[in-house]
Write an enzyme that holds these catalytic residues in place. Structure first.
Site, PDB file in Angstrom:
ATOM      1  N   ARG A   1       2.942 -46.113  23.225  1.00  0.00           N
ATOM      2  CA  ARG A   1       4.085 -46.987  23.025  1.00  0.00           C
ATOM      3  C   ARG A   1       5.351 -46.375  23.637  1.00  0.00           C
ATOM      4  NH1 ARG A   1       3.782 -47.850  16.729  1.00  0.00           N
ATOM      5  NH2 ARG A   1       5.785 -48.893  17.123  1.00  0.00           N
TER       6      ARG A   1
ATOM      7  N   HIS B   1      -8.992 -38.087  19.278  1.00  0.00           N
ATOM      8  CA  HIS B   1      -9.501 -39.374  18.789  1.00  0.00           C
ATOM      9  C   HIS B   1      -8.966 -39.731  17.405  1.00  0.00           C
ATOM     10  CE1 HIS B   1     -13.148 -36.470  18.410  1.00  0.00           C
ATOM     11  NE2 HIS B   1     -12.248 -36.169  17.508  1.00  0.00           N
TER      12      HIS B   1
ATOM     13  N   TYR C   1      -2.758 -40.884  14.876  1.00  0.00           N
ATOM     14  CA  TYR C   1      -1.439 -41.490  15.111  1.00  0.00           C
ATOM     15  C   TYR C   1      -0.383 -40.393  15.148  1.00  0.00           C
ATOM     16  CZ  TYR C   1       2.987 -43.843  14.361  1.00  0.00           C
ATOM     17  OH  TYR C   1       4.285 -44.258  14.492  1.00  0.00           O
TER      18      TYR C   1
ATOM     19  N   ASN D   1       5.643 -40.767   9.361  1.00  0.00           N
ATOM     20  CA  ASN D   1       7.015 -40.709   9.869  1.00  0.00           C
ATOM     21  C   ASN D   1       7.992 -41.659   9.178  1.00  0.00           C
ATOM     22  OD1 ASN D   1       5.465 -42.765  11.064  1.00  0.00           O
ATOM     23  ND2 ASN D   1       6.862 -42.955  12.790  1.00  0.00           N
TER      24      ASN D   1
ATOM     25  N   ARG E   1      -5.212 -29.535  -0.629  1.00  0.00           N
ATOM     26  CA  ARG E   1      -6.218 -30.517  -1.024  1.00  0.00           C
ATOM     27  C   ARG E   1      -6.792 -30.117  -2.370  1.00  0.00           C
ATOM     28  NH1 ARG E   1     -10.168 -28.430   3.780  1.00  0.00           N
ATOM     29  NH2 ARG E   1     -11.030 -26.623   2.717  1.00  0.00           N
TER      30      ARG E   1
END
Length: 229
Positions: free
Chosen positions: A108, A138, A141, A161, A215
């Site tokens: 983008r 892969h 984002y 974000n 985690r």
């Protein structure tokens, strides 16, 4: 974008043929014309191959010895030499030399991808800088981020974000390894040489050379499964 739309509205079959032939005369390799649309003003370097289904419009420029397509869409994109763009969308962004993009990547506006980087399948970039030889292979984002050189993004990494009101930036230093399914909650910085363990949600800055693990601890309950009926 308005100029690009105007260029397409005035585009004719005859003009399409003339443009493709002009590029062939300049040393561009177009094996088959099927589905290829190249508008006036697009620049393509000698030795580059344009494959079927590719659309190139606006102030797009492609360097020498690239392979574009099949099914690539470049709008106001700047592509360096020796790049490969497979079935991907690049809008108003700059790509340096020897970068591989795709298949199915979405670049983008306001992205800059440095030389030797790899942007793989089902990766989306937005308003981000990607350093030299960094791999975003892969299902990832990366938005509003500044990423250094020689980093590795595992599968499923997300830069978080947007907090619902404002966008924030993520900073990743050089030689950083980001494990699969890591969430980087911006604003946050991962300093040079740091690591994130798979499945980690990072909410605070990570020092140089450190490993961050965020985690839940695994719990195993033996004998829990029901017997087979």
């Amino acid at each position: 974008m308005e100029n690009s739309n105007h260029a397409l509205s005035s585009y004719t079959l005859q003009r399409r043929i003339e443009i493709l032939e002009k590029h062939r005369e300049n040393g561009v390799i177009i094996p088959i014309d099927d589905g290829i649309i190249i508008t006036d003003g697009v620049l393509i370097g000698k030795g580059s191959v344009i494959l079927p289904g590719t659309i190139m419009r606006g102030e797009t420029s492609v360097g020498k010895n690239c392979e574009i397509g099949p099914n690539a869409y470049l709008d106001n994109a700047s592509i360096g030499d020796g790049c490969r763009v497979i079935s991907s969308y690049i809008d108003s962004s700059a790509v340096e030399d020897n970068v591989k993009i795709g298949p199915m990547s979405n670049i983008r506006p306001n992205c800059h991808i440095a030389s030797g980087a790899k942007i793989g399948d089902f990766v989306e970039l937005k308003n981000s800088n990607i350093g030299e030889r960094t791999s975003v292979a892969h299902l990832t984002y990366v938005g509003d981020s500044d990423v250094g050189a020689r980093c590795n993004f595992g599968c499923g990494v997300v830069t978080v974000n947007y907090d619902g009101a404002e966008k924030h930036r993520t900073t990743v230093g050089d030689d950083v390894f980001i494990g699969c399914n890591t969430n980087l909650v911006a604003p946050v910085t991962l300093h040079d040489g740091s690591y994130s363990a798979a499945g980690t949600t990072v909410t605070e800055d990570v020092p140089e050379g450190a490993l961050v693990i965020g985690r839940a601890k695994q719990t195993v309950k033996t004998g829990w499964s029901r017997p087979n009926k």
